[in-house]
Design an enzyme around this catalytic site. Structure first.
Site, mmCIF file in Angstrom:
data_model
loop_
_atom_site.group_PDB
_atom_site.id
_atom_site.type_symbol
_atom_site.label_atom_id
_atom_site.label_comp_id
_atom_site.label_asym_id
_atom_site.label_seq_id
_atom_site.Cartn_x
_atom_site.Cartn_y
_atom_site.Cartn_z
ATOM 1 N N HIS A 125 -4.436 -8.791 -30.716
ATOM 2 C CA HIS A 125 -3.662 -9.601 -31.360
ATOM 3 C C HIS A 125 -2.859 -8.544 -32.557
ATOM 4 O O HIS A 125 -1.880 -8.705 -33.082
ATOM 5 C CB HIS A 125 -4.223 -10.435 -32.084
ATOM 6 C CG HIS A 125 -5.515 -10.079 -33.119
ATOM 7 N ND1 HIS A 125 -6.928 -9.816 -32.618
ATOM 8 C CD2 HIS A 125 -5.535 -9.876 -34.409
ATOM 9 C CE1 HIS A 125 -7.362 -9.515 -33.508
ATOM 10 N NE2 HIS A 125 -6.729 -9.402 -34.686
ATOM 11 N N ASP A 126 -3.585 -7.666 -33.003
ATOM 12 C CA ASP A 126 -3.183 -6.673 -34.041
ATOM 13 C C ASP A 126 -2.646 -5.339 -33.390
ATOM 14 O O ASP A 126 -2.497 -4.384 -34.226
ATOM 15 C CB ASP A 126 -3.960 -6.288 -35.173
ATOM 16 C CG ASP A 126 -4.419 -7.554 -36.206
ATOM 17 O OD1 ASP A 126 -3.529 -8.236 -36.335
ATOM 18 O OD2 ASP A 126 -5.436 -7.488 -36.724
ATOM 19 N N LYS A 171 0.285 -3.310 -35.416
ATOM 20 C CA LYS A 171 -0.241 -2.447 -36.483
ATOM 21 C C LYS A 171 -0.088 -1.133 -36.349
ATOM 22 O O LYS A 171 -0.042 -0.109 -37.464
ATOM 23 C CB LYS A 171 -1.664 -2.715 -37.078
ATOM 24 C CG LYS A 171 -1.744 -4.237 -37.657
ATOM 25 C CD LYS A 171 -3.293 -4.380 -38.518
ATOM 26 C CE LYS A 171 -3.255 -5.629 -39.252
ATOM 27 N NZ LYS A 171 -4.748 -6.065 -39.636
ATOM 28 N N HIS A 199 3.953 -6.686 -37.878
ATOM 29 C CA HIS A 199 3.002 -6.114 -36.899
ATOM 30 C C HIS A 199 3.046 -7.504 -35.563
ATOM 31 O O HIS A 199 2.616 -7.175 -34.379
ATOM 32 C CB HIS A 199 1.569 -5.987 -37.376
ATOM 33 C CG HIS A 199 0.871 -7.217 -37.728
ATOM 34 N ND1 HIS A 199 0.886 -7.821 -38.831
ATOM 35 C CD2 HIS A 199 -0.060 -7.751 -37.066
ATOM 36 C CE1 HIS A 199 -0.067 -8.907 -38.863
ATOM 37 N NE2 HIS A 199 -0.864 -8.666 -37.852
ATOM 38 N N HIS A 227 -0.277 -15.324 -33.771
ATOM 39 C CA HIS A 227 -1.645 -15.376 -34.334
ATOM 40 C C HIS A 227 -1.528 -15.261 -35.927
ATOM 41 O O HIS A 227 -2.504 -15.882 -36.273
ATOM 42 C CB HIS A 227 -2.687 -14.235 -34.180
ATOM 43 C CG HIS A 227 -2.452 -13.044 -34.748
ATOM 44 N ND1 HIS A 227 -1.411 -12.013 -34.293
ATOM 45 C CD2 HIS A 227 -2.903 -12.040 -35.691
ATOM 46 C CE1 HIS A 227 -1.436 -10.837 -35.088
ATOM 47 N NE2 HIS A 227 -2.281 -11.054 -36.033
ATOM 48 N N HIS A 228 -0.613 -15.295 -36.633
ATOM 49 C CA HIS A 228 -0.443 -15.426 -38.227
ATOM 50 C C HIS A 228 0.423 -16.766 -38.630
ATOM 51 O O HIS A 228 0.676 -17.097 -39.571
ATOM 52 C CB HIS A 228 0.023 -14.428 -39.043
ATOM 53 C CG HIS A 228 -0.943 -13.346 -39.222
ATOM 54 N ND1 HIS A 228 -2.167 -13.498 -39.724
ATOM 55 C CD2 HIS A 228 -0.979 -12.084 -38.280
ATOM 56 C CE1 HIS A 228 -2.788 -12.222 -39.543
ATOM 57 N NE2 HIS A 228 -2.178 -11.482 -38.773
ATOM 58 N N ASP A 248 -9.727 -14.709 -35.914
ATOM 59 C CA ASP A 248 -9.452 -13.339 -36.749
ATOM 60 C C ASP A 248 -9.830 -13.439 -37.982
ATOM 61 O O ASP A 248 -10.145 -12.625 -38.772
ATOM 62 C CB ASP A 248 -7.859 -13.195 -36.525
ATOM 63 C CG ASP A 248 -7.440 -11.937 -37.183
ATOM 64 O OD1 ASP A 248 -8.111 -11.050 -37.140
ATOM 65 O OD2 ASP A 248 -6.251 -11.979 -37.607
#
Ligand code: C2E
Ligand code: SIN
Ligand code: SIN
Ligand code: FE
Ligand code: FE
Length: 390
Positions: free
Chosen positions: A246-247, A250, A275, A301-302, A330
Protein backbone atom coordinates in the site's frame (compact mmCIF):
# COMPACT_ATOMS: atom_id res chain seq x y z
CA UNK A 1 53.32 -9.74 -18.63
CA UNK A 2 49.63 -9.45 -19.05
CA UNK A 3 47.88 -6.41 -20.37
CA UNK A 4 46.70 -4.19 -17.53
CA UNK A 5 45.02 -1.72 -19.83
CA UNK A 6 41.77 -0.60 -18.25
CA UNK A 7 38.74 -0.92 -20.51
CA UNK A 8 37.01 2.44 -20.27
CA UNK A 9 33.23 2.14 -19.97
CA UNK A 10 31.54 4.17 -22.67
CA UNK A 11 29.69 6.26 -20.12
CA UNK A 12 29.98 6.36 -16.37
CA UNK A 13 26.62 5.75 -14.76
CA UNK A 14 24.98 6.98 -11.55
CA UNK A 15 23.43 4.61 -9.02
CA UNK A 16 19.66 4.19 -9.40
CA UNK A 17 17.05 5.97 -7.32
CA UNK A 18 14.65 3.60 -5.49
CA UNK A 19 11.92 4.21 -8.06
CA UNK A 20 14.18 3.20 -10.91
CA UNK A 21 15.14 0.06 -8.99
CA UNK A 22 11.49 -0.84 -8.63
CA UNK A 23 10.97 -0.28 -12.33
CA UNK A 24 13.76 -2.74 -13.10
CA UNK A 25 12.32 -5.30 -10.72
CA UNK A 26 8.86 -4.96 -12.22
CA UNK A 27 10.11 -5.27 -15.75
CA UNK A 28 12.09 -8.39 -14.98
CA UNK A 29 9.57 -9.85 -12.56
CA UNK A 30 6.95 -10.15 -15.26
CA UNK A 31 9.39 -11.74 -17.69
CA UNK A 32 10.71 -14.09 -15.03
CA UNK A 33 7.22 -15.14 -13.96
CA UNK A 34 6.40 -16.07 -17.56
CA UNK A 35 9.61 -17.99 -18.15
CA UNK A 36 9.82 -21.73 -17.60
CA UNK A 37 13.12 -22.51 -19.32
CA UNK A 38 15.96 -22.74 -16.84
CA UNK A 39 18.68 -21.31 -19.09
CA UNK A 40 16.49 -18.41 -20.04
CA UNK A 41 15.76 -17.75 -16.37
CA UNK A 42 19.45 -17.67 -15.51
CA UNK A 43 20.04 -15.09 -18.22
CA UNK A 44 17.11 -12.95 -17.11
CA UNK A 45 18.21 -13.03 -13.50
CA UNK A 46 21.77 -12.20 -14.33
CA UNK A 47 20.58 -9.27 -16.39
CA UNK A 48 18.30 -8.04 -13.63
CA UNK A 49 21.20 -8.12 -11.17
CA UNK A 50 23.51 -6.42 -13.64
CA UNK A 51 21.11 -3.56 -14.21
CA UNK A 52 20.31 -3.11 -10.55
CA UNK A 53 23.85 -2.79 -9.28
CA UNK A 54 25.23 -1.36 -12.53
CA UNK A 55 27.89 -3.97 -13.01
CA UNK A 56 29.54 -4.60 -16.34
CA UNK A 57 28.97 -8.35 -16.09
CA UNK A 58 26.76 -10.49 -13.95
CA UNK A 59 26.45 -14.28 -13.87
CA UNK A 60 24.11 -16.55 -11.95
CA UNK A 61 25.70 -19.89 -11.00
CA UNK A 62 23.68 -22.90 -9.91
CA UNK A 63 25.17 -25.67 -7.83
CA UNK A 64 24.32 -29.02 -9.43
CA UNK A 65 24.54 -31.46 -6.54
CA UNK A 66 24.10 -34.49 -8.80
CA UNK A 67 27.28 -33.82 -10.76
CA UNK A 68 29.00 -31.59 -8.17
CA UNK A 69 29.39 -28.84 -10.72
CA UNK A 70 28.62 -25.16 -11.03
CA UNK A 71 26.26 -24.58 -13.90
CA UNK A 72 25.63 -21.31 -15.71
CA UNK A 73 24.38 -19.85 -18.92
CA UNK A 74 26.18 -16.67 -19.95
CA UNK A 75 24.84 -15.84 -23.38
CA UNK A 76 22.39 -16.89 -26.06
CA UNK A 77 23.81 -19.35 -28.52
CA UNK A 78 26.72 -20.25 -26.26
CA UNK A 79 26.54 -23.64 -24.53
CA UNK A 80 26.10 -23.56 -20.74
CA UNK A 81 29.26 -23.42 -18.63
CA UNK A 82 30.16 -26.19 -16.23
CA UNK A 83 32.90 -25.95 -13.62
CA UNK A 84 33.89 -28.20 -10.71
CA UNK A 85 31.87 -27.16 -7.65
CA UNK A 86 34.93 -25.95 -5.74
CA UNK A 87 36.32 -23.81 -8.55
CA UNK A 88 37.14 -20.16 -8.39
CA UNK A 89 35.67 -17.44 -6.28
CA UNK A 90 32.19 -18.77 -6.79
CA UNK A 91 33.26 -22.12 -5.39
CA UNK A 92 34.80 -20.37 -2.38
CA UNK A 93 31.68 -18.32 -1.83
CA UNK A 94 29.47 -21.39 -1.93
CA UNK A 95 31.75 -23.44 0.31
CA UNK A 96 31.91 -20.64 2.89
CA UNK A 97 28.27 -19.59 2.47
CA UNK A 98 29.38 -15.96 2.69
CA UNK A 99 29.50 -13.08 0.22
CA UNK A 100 32.87 -12.11 -1.25
CA UNK A 101 33.68 -8.48 -1.89
CA UNK A 102 36.79 -7.42 -3.79
CA UNK A 103 37.73 -3.85 -4.66
CA UNK A 104 40.58 -4.66 -7.00
CA UNK A 105 41.21 -8.19 -8.18
CA UNK A 106 44.84 -7.39 -9.03
CA UNK A 107 45.61 -6.13 -5.53
CA UNK A 108 43.87 -8.57 -3.28
CA UNK A 109 45.75 -10.73 -0.81
CA UNK A 110 43.00 -12.92 0.57
CA UNK A 111 42.04 -14.50 -2.75
CA UNK A 112 45.31 -13.98 -4.59
CA UNK A 113 45.73 -17.58 -5.77
CA UNK A 114 42.11 -18.06 -6.66
CA UNK A 115 42.11 -14.89 -8.70
CA UNK A 116 45.39 -15.61 -10.42
CA UNK A 117 44.25 -18.95 -11.68
CA UNK A 118 40.72 -17.71 -12.35
CA UNK A 119 39.72 -14.20 -13.30
CA UNK A 120 43.24 -12.90 -13.95
CA UNK A 121 44.20 -15.89 -16.08
CA UNK A 122 41.01 -15.36 -18.02
CA UNK A 123 41.76 -11.65 -18.46
CA UNK A 124 45.11 -12.56 -19.94
CA UNK A 125 43.36 -14.49 -22.68
CA UNK A 126 40.62 -11.98 -23.36
CA UNK A 127 42.20 -8.57 -22.66
CA UNK A 128 39.42 -7.77 -20.21
CA UNK A 129 40.40 -6.09 -16.95
CA UNK A 130 38.62 -7.44 -13.90
CA UNK A 131 38.64 -4.97 -11.02
CA UNK A 132 35.71 -4.92 -8.60
CA UNK A 133 34.07 -8.27 -7.83
CA UNK A 134 31.12 -9.30 -5.73
CA UNK A 135 29.88 -12.87 -5.20
CA UNK A 136 26.71 -13.54 -3.20
CA UNK A 137 25.31 -16.96 -2.29
CA UNK A 138 21.61 -17.78 -2.46
CA UNK A 139 19.54 -20.48 -0.79
CA UNK A 140 16.39 -22.49 -1.31
CA UNK A 141 13.46 -22.34 1.12
CA UNK A 142 15.01 -25.10 3.24
CA UNK A 143 18.10 -22.97 3.67
CA UNK A 144 20.35 -25.16 1.51
CA UNK A 145 22.80 -23.32 -0.69
CA UNK A 146 21.67 -23.27 -4.31
CA UNK A 147 24.22 -21.13 -6.07
CA UNK A 148 25.67 -17.66 -6.28
CA UNK A 149 25.41 -14.34 -8.05
CA UNK A 150 28.66 -12.97 -9.41
CA UNK A 151 29.00 -9.32 -10.45
CA UNK A 152 32.11 -7.90 -12.07
CA UNK A 153 33.20 -4.25 -12.46
CA UNK A 154 31.04 -1.36 -11.32
CA UNK A 155 30.12 1.12 -14.03
CA UNK A 156 30.01 4.24 -11.87
CA UNK A 157 32.80 6.75 -11.35
CA UNK A 158 33.73 5.12 -8.02
CA UNK A 159 34.30 1.84 -9.84
CA UNK A 160 33.54 -0.07 -6.67
CA UNK A 161 30.55 -1.89 -5.27
CA UNK A 162 29.00 -0.45 -2.14
CA UNK A 163 27.23 -1.97 0.85
CA UNK A 164 24.01 -0.88 -0.83
CA UNK A 165 24.87 -2.93 -3.91
CA UNK A 166 25.51 -5.86 -1.64
CA UNK A 167 22.12 -5.41 0.02
CA UNK A 168 20.30 -5.03 -3.26
CA UNK A 169 21.97 -7.96 -4.91
CA UNK A 170 21.28 -9.99 -1.77
CA UNK A 171 17.55 -9.23 -2.09
CA UNK A 172 17.61 -10.12 -5.76
CA UNK A 173 19.59 -13.27 -4.99
CA UNK A 174 17.04 -14.33 -2.38
CA UNK A 175 14.29 -13.83 -4.92
CA UNK A 176 16.33 -15.66 -7.56
CA UNK A 177 16.81 -18.58 -5.19
CA UNK A 178 13.07 -18.94 -4.68
CA UNK A 179 12.26 -18.51 -8.36
CA UNK A 180 14.87 -20.97 -9.50
CA UNK A 181 13.73 -23.44 -6.93
CA UNK A 182 10.20 -23.25 -8.28
CA UNK A 183 11.54 -23.49 -11.81
CA UNK A 184 13.37 -26.61 -10.80
CA UNK A 185 10.27 -27.98 -9.12
CA UNK A 186 8.06 -27.45 -12.15
CA UNK A 187 7.18 -23.86 -11.39
CA UNK A 188 4.80 -22.40 -8.90
CA UNK A 189 3.91 -19.07 -10.43
CA UNK A 190 1.81 -17.79 -7.58
CA UNK A 191 4.63 -18.42 -5.12
CA UNK A 192 7.03 -16.55 -7.33
CA UNK A 193 4.70 -13.60 -7.44
CA UNK A 194 4.54 -13.52 -3.67
CA UNK A 195 8.28 -13.30 -3.55
CA UNK A 196 8.27 -10.48 -6.04
CA UNK A 197 5.81 -8.56 -3.94
CA UNK A 198 7.83 -9.00 -0.79
CA UNK A 199 11.04 -8.03 -2.54
CA UNK A 200 9.40 -4.86 -3.71
CA UNK A 201 7.91 -4.17 -0.31
CA UNK A 202 11.32 -4.47 1.27
CA UNK A 203 12.91 -2.10 -1.20
CA UNK A 204 10.19 0.41 -0.34
CA UNK A 205 10.97 0.09 3.33
CA UNK A 206 14.69 0.61 3.05
CA UNK A 207 13.83 4.29 2.89
CA UNK A 208 11.24 4.81 5.54
CA UNK A 209 11.98 4.03 9.15
CA UNK A 210 9.01 1.70 9.30
CA UNK A 211 10.38 -1.77 9.88
CA UNK A 212 9.87 -4.91 7.84
CA UNK A 213 7.30 -6.11 10.29
CA UNK A 214 4.90 -3.27 9.43
CA UNK A 215 4.14 -4.81 6.04
CA UNK A 216 3.89 -8.29 7.52
CA UNK A 217 1.42 -7.15 10.17
CA UNK A 218 -0.68 -5.22 7.69
CA UNK A 219 -0.77 -8.33 5.48
CA UNK A 220 -2.00 -10.53 8.34
CA UNK A 221 -4.49 -7.97 9.69
CA UNK A 222 -5.94 -7.49 6.21
CA UNK A 223 -6.37 -11.22 5.81
CA UNK A 224 -8.29 -11.58 9.08
CA UNK A 225 -10.41 -8.51 8.45
CA UNK A 226 -11.22 -9.71 4.93
CA UNK A 227 -12.46 -13.06 6.20
CA UNK A 228 -14.25 -11.29 9.06
CA UNK A 229 -16.01 -9.02 6.58
CA UNK A 230 -17.23 -12.04 4.63
CA UNK A 231 -14.81 -12.14 1.70
CA UNK A 232 -13.89 -15.54 0.28
CA UNK A 233 -10.77 -17.38 1.31
CA UNK A 234 -9.35 -16.72 -2.13
CA UNK A 235 -9.90 -12.97 -1.96
CA UNK A 236 -8.56 -12.81 1.57
CA UNK A 237 -5.38 -14.52 0.40
CA UNK A 238 -5.09 -12.19 -2.56
CA UNK A 239 -5.42 -9.16 -0.28
CA UNK A 240 -2.85 -10.60 2.10
CA UNK A 241 -0.32 -10.58 -0.72
CA UNK A 242 -1.35 -7.22 -2.17
CA UNK A 243 -1.87 -5.09 0.96
CA UNK A 244 1.83 -4.93 1.98
CA UNK A 245 2.40 -2.75 -1.05
CA UNK A 246 0.00 0.00 0.00
CA UNK A 247 2.81 2.47 0.76
CA UNK A 248 5.13 1.53 -2.11
CA UNK A 249 4.76 5.09 -3.47
CA UNK A 250 6.66 6.38 -0.43
CA UNK A 251 9.87 5.46 -2.27
CA UNK A 252 9.46 8.70 -4.20
CA UNK A 253 8.90 10.95 -1.18
CA UNK A 254 11.98 13.02 -0.20
CA UNK A 255 13.77 11.89 2.95
CA UNK A 256 13.30 15.21 4.75
CA UNK A 257 9.55 14.72 4.50
CA UNK A 258 9.30 10.96 4.89
CA UNK A 259 11.50 10.79 7.97
CA UNK A 260 10.75 14.19 9.47
CA UNK A 261 10.70 13.80 13.26
CA UNK A 262 7.91 16.34 13.80
CA UNK A 263 4.58 17.33 12.39
CA UNK A 264 4.38 17.93 8.64
CA UNK A 265 3.57 21.37 7.28
CA UNK A 266 0.58 21.62 5.00
CA UNK A 267 2.85 21.72 1.99
CA UNK A 268 4.80 18.67 3.15
CA UNK A 269 1.60 16.76 3.76
CA UNK A 270 0.54 17.56 0.19
CA UNK A 271 3.79 15.95 -1.01
CA UNK A 272 3.18 12.97 1.24
CA UNK A 273 -0.30 12.46 -0.15
CA UNK A 274 1.23 11.83 -3.57
CA UNK A 275 2.46 8.41 -2.35
CA UNK A 276 -0.99 7.08 -3.24
CA UNK A 277 -0.98 8.15 -6.89
CA UNK A 278 2.71 7.34 -7.29
CA UNK A 279 2.15 3.81 -5.99
CA UNK A 280 -0.79 3.42 -8.32
CA UNK A 281 1.33 4.61 -11.22
CA UNK A 282 4.00 2.03 -10.47
CA UNK A 283 1.57 -0.85 -10.28
CA UNK A 284 -1.33 -0.09 -12.58
CA UNK A 285 0.09 -1.38 -15.87
CA UNK A 286 0.37 -4.95 -14.79
CA UNK A 287 -2.18 -7.42 -16.08
CA UNK A 288 -1.51 -9.70 -13.13
CA UNK A 289 -4.24 -10.24 -10.59
CA UNK A 290 -2.05 -9.64 -7.54
CA UNK A 291 -0.51 -6.46 -8.83
CA UNK A 292 -3.86 -5.15 -10.01
CA UNK A 293 -5.18 -5.57 -6.49
CA UNK A 294 -2.03 -3.94 -5.11
CA UNK A 295 -2.53 -0.95 -7.45
CA UNK A 296 -6.05 -0.39 -6.13
CA UNK A 297 -4.93 -0.62 -2.53
CA UNK A 298 -2.00 1.75 -3.08
CA UNK A 299 -4.32 4.24 -4.72
CA UNK A 300 -7.26 4.14 -2.33
CA UNK A 301 -5.99 3.23 1.14
CA UNK A 302 -6.29 6.84 2.39
CA UNK A 303 -9.81 7.38 1.09
CA UNK A 304 -12.42 7.77 3.82
CA UNK A 305 -15.90 6.29 4.05
CA UNK A 306 -17.45 9.78 4.41
CA UNK A 307 -15.63 11.13 1.33
CA UNK A 308 -13.05 13.31 3.09
CA UNK A 309 -9.99 11.22 2.23
CA UNK A 310 -7.44 11.48 -0.58
CA UNK A 311 -6.44 11.46 -3.41
CA UNK A 312 -9.87 11.23 -5.08
CA UNK A 313 -12.30 11.91 -2.25
CA UNK A 314 -14.16 8.67 -2.99
CA UNK A 315 -17.08 7.81 -0.74
CA UNK A 316 -18.62 4.63 0.73
CA UNK A 317 -18.64 1.71 -1.64
CA UNK A 318 -16.97 3.75 -4.35
CA UNK A 319 -13.86 2.82 -2.39
CA UNK A 320 -12.78 -0.70 -3.26
CA UNK A 321 -13.38 -3.19 -0.45
CA UNK A 322 -9.66 -4.12 -0.48
CA UNK A 323 -8.75 -0.50 0.25
CA UNK A 324 -11.42 -0.14 2.96
CA UNK A 325 -9.95 -3.18 4.67
CA UNK A 326 -6.32 -2.14 4.28
CA UNK A 327 -7.20 1.32 5.66
CA UNK A 328 -8.29 -0.24 8.96
CA UNK A 329 -5.27 -2.56 9.04
CA UNK A 330 -2.86 0.27 8.26
CA UNK A 331 -4.20 2.77 10.77
CA UNK A 332 -4.44 0.10 13.47
CA UNK A 333 -0.79 -0.65 12.90
CA UNK A 334 0.30 3.00 12.56
CA UNK A 335 -1.40 3.98 15.81
CA UNK A 336 0.03 1.04 17.71
CA UNK A 337 3.60 1.72 16.54
CA UNK A 338 6.19 4.37 17.25
CA UNK A 339 6.75 6.57 14.24
CA UNK A 340 9.45 9.19 13.73
CA UNK A 341 6.70 11.73 14.33
CA UNK A 342 4.73 10.13 17.18
CA UNK A 343 4.74 7.57 19.99
CA UNK A 344 2.62 4.42 19.92
CA UNK A 345 -0.88 4.79 21.38
CA UNK A 346 -2.38 2.72 24.19
CA UNK A 347 -4.81 0.05 22.99
CA UNK A 348 -7.78 1.71 24.70
CA UNK A 349 -7.20 4.96 22.84
CA UNK A 350 -6.92 3.06 19.56
CA UNK A 351 -10.22 1.28 20.15
CA UNK A 352 -11.87 4.62 21.00
CA UNK A 353 -10.67 6.04 17.72
CA UNK A 354 -12.13 3.17 15.71
CA UNK A 355 -15.43 3.53 17.55
CA UNK A 356 -15.49 7.25 16.80
CA UNK A 357 -14.45 6.86 13.18
CA UNK A 358 -16.89 4.05 12.43
CA UNK A 359 -18.91 5.37 9.48
CA UNK A 360 -16.66 8.45 9.22
CA UNK A 361 -13.13 7.42 8.27
CA UNK A 362 -13.91 3.71 8.13
CA UNK A 363 -16.48 1.36 6.64
CA UNK A 364 -18.74 0.35 9.58
CA UNK A 365 -18.69 -3.27 8.48
CA UNK A 366 -14.90 -3.40 8.67
CA UNK A 367 -14.85 -1.72 12.07
CA UNK A 368 -17.31 -4.36 13.28
CA UNK A 369 -14.99 -7.08 11.99
CA UNK A 370 -12.13 -5.28 13.71
CA UNK A 371 -13.92 -5.35 17.08
CA UNK A 372 -14.99 -8.96 16.63
CA UNK A 373 -11.53 -10.24 15.71
CA UNK A 374 -9.49 -7.91 17.90
CA UNK A 375 -7.94 -10.75 19.92
CA UNK A 376 -6.60 -12.38 16.77
CA UNK A 377 -5.25 -9.05 15.59
CA UNK A 378 -3.46 -8.59 18.90
CA UNK A 379 -1.94 -12.07 18.61
CA UNK A 380 -0.48 -11.06 15.28
CA UNK A 381 0.81 -7.81 16.71
CA UNK A 382 2.53 -9.84 19.40
CA UNK A 383 3.95 -12.40 16.97
CA UNK A 384 5.34 -9.77 14.60
CA UNK A 385 6.40 -7.18 17.15
CA UNK A 386 9.36 -4.95 16.39
CA UNK A 387 12.83 -6.37 16.65
CA UNK A 388 15.18 -4.45 18.84
CA UNK A 389 16.90 -2.24 16.34
CA UNK A 390 19.59 0.39 16.31
P1 C2E B 1 1.61 6.26 8.50
O1 C2E B 1 2.53 6.75 9.57
O2 C2E B 1 1.77 4.85 8.06
O3 C2E B 1 0.13 6.48 8.99
C1 C2E B 1 -0.94 5.91 8.30
C2 C2E B 1 -2.25 6.49 8.75
O4 C2E B 1 -2.47 6.17 10.12
C3 C2E B 1 -2.33 8.00 8.69
O5 C2E B 1 -2.65 8.46 7.41
C4 C2E B 1 -3.48 8.27 9.68
O6 C2E B 1 -4.72 7.97 9.08
C5 C2E B 1 -3.21 7.22 10.75
N1 C2E B 1 -2.41 7.82 11.82
C6 C2E B 1 -1.10 7.65 12.06
N2 C2E B 1 -0.71 8.33 13.17
C7 C2E B 1 -1.80 8.97 13.63
C8 C2E B 1 -2.05 9.84 14.75
O7 C2E B 1 -1.15 10.16 15.53
N3 C2E B 1 -3.33 10.27 14.92
C9 C2E B 1 -4.34 9.94 14.07
N4 C2E B 1 -5.56 10.39 14.28
N5 C2E B 1 -4.13 9.12 12.99
C10 C2E B 1 -2.89 8.65 12.78
P2 C2E B 1 -2.30 9.96 6.96
O8 C2E B 1 -2.63 10.90 8.06
O9 C2E B 1 -2.96 10.18 5.65
O10 C2E B 1 -0.75 9.96 6.78
C11 C2E B 1 -0.14 9.29 5.73
C12 C2E B 1 1.32 9.20 5.96
O11 C2E B 1 1.86 10.52 6.02
C13 C2E B 1 1.72 8.55 7.29
O12 C2E B 1 1.76 7.16 7.18
C14 C2E B 1 3.10 9.16 7.51
O13 C2E B 1 4.07 8.52 6.71
C15 C2E B 1 2.93 10.55 6.99
N6 C2E B 1 2.59 11.53 8.05
C16 C2E B 1 1.35 11.91 8.44
N7 C2E B 1 1.44 12.86 9.41
C17 C2E B 1 2.77 13.05 9.64
C18 C2E B 1 3.50 13.92 10.54
O14 C2E B 1 2.96 14.72 11.33
N8 C2E B 1 4.87 13.84 10.49
C19 C2E B 1 5.50 12.98 9.62
N9 C2E B 1 6.85 12.95 9.63
N10 C2E B 1 4.84 12.17 8.76
C20 C2E B 1 3.49 12.21 8.79
C1 SIN C 1 4.21 -10.72 -11.68
O1 SIN C 1 3.27 -10.43 -10.95
O2 SIN C 1 4.46 -11.91 -11.91
C2 SIN C 1 5.14 -9.76 -12.29
C3 SIN C 1 4.64 -8.35 -12.51
C4 SIN C 1 3.86 -8.08 -13.76
O3 SIN C 1 3.25 -8.94 -14.35
O4 SIN C 1 3.87 -6.91 -14.19
C1 SIN D 1 35.15 -17.67 -10.37
O1 SIN D 1 36.37 -17.73 -10.49
O2 SIN D 1 34.61 -16.75 -9.77
C2 SIN D 1 34.31 -18.72 -11.04
C3 SIN D 1 34.18 -18.34 -12.47
C4 SIN D 1 35.31 -17.45 -12.82
O3 SIN D 1 36.41 -17.98 -13.02
O4 SIN D 1 35.13 -16.24 -12.81
FE1 FE E 1 -0.17 5.35 3.13
FE1 FE F 1 1.37 2.09 5.97
Amino acid sequence: MHDERQIEPVTLLKDHEPQALLRIIFDYASKIADERRLDQLLLLMADMGRQMVLSDRCTVWLLDKETNELYSKVAHGVPPLRLPAGAGLVGHCIAAGKPIFIDDAYHNDEFKHVLESGAIAMDRQTGYRTKALMVIPFYNTDGDIMGAYQAINKLTAEGQFSVKDLEQLTLVAAYAGKSLESALLSYEIEETQKEIIFTMGEIGEIRSKETGNHVKRVAEYSYILALGAGLSQEEAELLKIASPMHDIGKVAIPDEVLNKPGKLTEEEFEMMKAHTTIGYGLLKNSSRRILKAAAIVAHQHHEKWNGTGYPQGLKGEEIHIYARITAVADVFDALGSDRVYKKAWELERIIDLFREERGRHFDPRIVDAFMEYLLQLLDIREAYSEDIHT
